[in-house]
Design a protein around this motif. Structure first.
Motif, PDB file in Angstrom:
ATOM      1  N   THR A  29       0.854  -1.181   0.000  1.00  0.00           N
ATOM      2  CA  THR A  29       0.000   0.000   0.000  1.00  0.00           C
ATOM      3  C   THR A  29       0.898   1.241   0.000  1.00  0.00           C
ATOM      4  N   ASP A  30       0.301   2.388  -0.296  1.00  0.00           N
ATOM      5  CA  ASP A  30       1.072   3.638  -0.280  1.00  0.00           C
ATOM      6  C   ASP A  30       1.505   4.022   1.122  1.00  0.00           C
ATOM      7  N   SER A  31       0.873   3.428   2.144  1.00  0.00           N
ATOM      8  CA  SER A  31       1.235   3.743   3.529  1.00  0.00           C
ATOM      9  C   SER A  31       2.274   2.780   4.092  1.00  0.00           C
ATOM     10  N   TYR A  32       2.796   1.857   3.231  1.00  0.00           N
ATOM     11  CA  TYR A  32       3.841   0.956   3.702  1.00  0.00           C
ATOM     12  C   TYR A  32       5.054   1.789   4.134  1.00  0.00           C
ATOM     13  N   PRO A  33       5.722   1.426   5.243  1.00  0.00           N
ATOM     14  CA  PRO A  33       6.798   2.284   5.790  1.00  0.00           C
ATOM     15  C   PRO A  33       7.848   2.726   4.772  1.00  0.00           C
ATOM     16  N   GLU A  34       8.313   1.815   3.916  1.00  0.00           N
ATOM     17  CA  GLU A  34       9.367   2.199   2.988  1.00  0.00           C
ATOM     18  C   GLU A  34       8.840   3.123   1.883  1.00  0.00           C
ATOM     19  N   SER A  35       7.571   2.960   1.516  1.00  0.00           N
ATOM     20  CA  SER A  35       6.963   3.875   0.560  1.00  0.00           C
ATOM     21  C   SER A  35       6.917   5.287   1.145  1.00  0.00           C
ATOM     22  N   LEU A  36       6.647   5.382   2.439  1.00  0.00           N
ATOM     23  CA  LEU A  36       6.643   6.682   3.108  1.00  0.00           C
ATOM     24  C   LEU A  36       8.060   7.258   3.180  1.00  0.00           C
ATOM     25  N   MET A  37       9.083   6.375   3.312  1.00  0.00           N
ATOM     26  CA  MET A  37      10.465   6.849   3.282  1.00  0.00           C
ATOM     27  C   MET A  37      10.787   7.479   1.937  1.00  0.00           C
ATOM     28  N   TYR A  38      10.291   6.850   0.860  1.00  0.00           N
ATOM     29  CA  TYR A  38      10.485   7.421  -0.472  1.00  0.00           C
ATOM     30  C   TYR A  38       9.879   8.818  -0.534  1.00  0.00           C
ATOM     31  N   GLU A  39       8.684   8.973   0.028  1.00  0.00           N
ATOM     32  CA  GLU A  39       8.030  10.277   0.034  1.00  0.00           C
ATOM     33  C   GLU A  39       8.836  11.301   0.830  1.00  0.00           C
ATOM     34  N   ASP A  40       9.467  10.848   1.930  1.00  0.00           N
ATOM     35  CA  ASP A  40      10.326  11.750   2.708  1.00  0.00           C
ATOM     36  C   ASP A  40      11.454  12.301   1.852  1.00  0.00           C
ATOM     37  N   TRP A  41      12.128  11.419   1.122  1.00  0.00           N
ATOM     38  CA  TRP A  41      13.214  11.858   0.248  1.00  0.00           C
ATOM     39  C   TRP A  41      12.698  12.818  -0.824  1.00  0.00           C
ATOM     40  N   GLN A  42      11.580  12.467  -1.419  1.00  0.00           N
ATOM     41  CA  GLN A  42      11.053  13.278  -2.516  1.00  0.00           C
ATOM     42  C   GLN A  42      10.634  14.665  -2.018  1.00  0.00           C
ATOM     43  N   ARG A  43      10.095  14.701  -0.817  1.00  0.00           N
ATOM     44  CA  ARG A  43       9.659  15.984  -0.256  1.00  0.00           C
ATOM     45  C   ARG A  43      10.864  16.884   0.046  1.00  0.00           C
ATOM     46  N   GLN A  44      11.942  16.276   0.554  1.00  0.00           N
ATOM     47  CA  GLN A  44      13.122  17.045   0.917  1.00  0.00           C
ATOM     48  C   GLN A  44      13.967  17.437  -0.301  1.00  0.00           C
ATOM     49  N   PHE A  45      13.980  16.562  -1.322  1.00  0.00           N
ATOM     50  CA  PHE A  45      14.837  16.784  -2.486  1.00  0.00           C
ATOM     51  C   PHE A  45      14.052  16.585  -3.788  1.00  0.00           C
ATOM     52  N   PRO A  46      13.029  17.377  -4.013  1.00  0.00           N
ATOM     53  CA  PRO A  46      12.227  17.186  -5.233  1.00  0.00           C
ATOM     54  C   PRO A  46      13.082  17.325  -6.484  1.00  0.00           C
ATOM     55  N   GLY A  47      12.945  16.333  -7.366  1.00  0.00           N
ATOM     56  CA  GLY A  47      13.699  16.359  -8.612  1.00  0.00           C
ATOM     57  C   GLY A  47      15.142  15.921  -8.484  1.00  0.00           C
TER      58      GLY A  47
END
Length: 204
Positions: A29-47
């Motif tokens: 699911t999108d709420s799986y812990p590692e998927s949320l880690m990906y979102e953390d990286w993307q939020r901090q370093f977009p692009g």
């Protein structure tokens, strides 16, 4: 992948790019812990996530090291969803660590070329061209195994687990295996050419 979480409190230089190593095959699911880690990286370093290190070698690697046959991770729809996400986030490179399954290798090539393609149309193309007259039961088999693997309710706590007991008590149950055997048998009976027969036999 053990160190893939965003390093809280660390200020990375703006001239750095990031290459997370992640087990995307566990993102049920999108709420799986590692998927949320990906979102953390993307939020901090977009692009700036220029590449992804991904692990198609699992769950096979886990099972092989423990001496049993894994439940197969067929992931056509999950793969398409992930690559649409990566394309939107401007991820441009991938390092698959280990081997995909046959259909997934073909889809990987298609989706890295154009992540916007319709995965159901691609799957129809693959099964028709590869299995010929046996295409329909083989596609039904693939989709049923895929749906079983990616259903969080089939796992304790809703989290992907490739342990032997999970593989063959929770996923590959006797009832499912009987139904899937019938599809393999139907494909074998439908196969019209020597190539069709050989490819069904290869899957079997």
């Amino acid at each position: 992948a053990d160190y893939t979480a965003f390093p809280a409190g660390v200020d990375l230089a703006t001239n750095m790019y990031v290459v997370p190593a992640m087990f995307t095959r566990s993102w049920l699911t999108d709420s799986y812990p590692e998927s949320l880690m990906y979102e953390d990286w993307q939020r901090q370093f977009p692009g700036r996530l220029m590449s992804m290190w991904i692990y198609p070698c699992f769950p096979v690697e886990t099972a092989t090291s423990q001496g049993f046959n894994c439940f197969p991770c067929f992931e056509g729809h999950a793969l398409a969803k992930d690559f649409k996400r990566f394309a939107a986030d401007r991820v441009k490179g991938f390092m698959p660590c280990g081997a995909y399954e046959l259909v997934e290798y073909w889809l990987y090539g298609k989706l890295t070329d154009d992540a916007g393609q319709d995965v159901d149309a691609l799957l129809n193309e693959f099964f028709t061209r590869f299995y010929g007259a046996a295409a329909e039961p083989m596609k039904q088999l693939y989709l049923a195994i895929e749906a079983t693997y990616w259903n969080p309710t089939n796992y304790p706590n809703g989290q992907q687990n490739s342990a032997e007991a999970i593989a063959w008590d929770n996923l590959g149950t006797a009832e499912r295996m009987t139904a899937w055997q019938a599809l393999v048998d139907a494909a074998g009976a439908a196969a019209a050419t020597d190539a069709d027969k050989a490819r069904v036999a290869l899957f079997r």
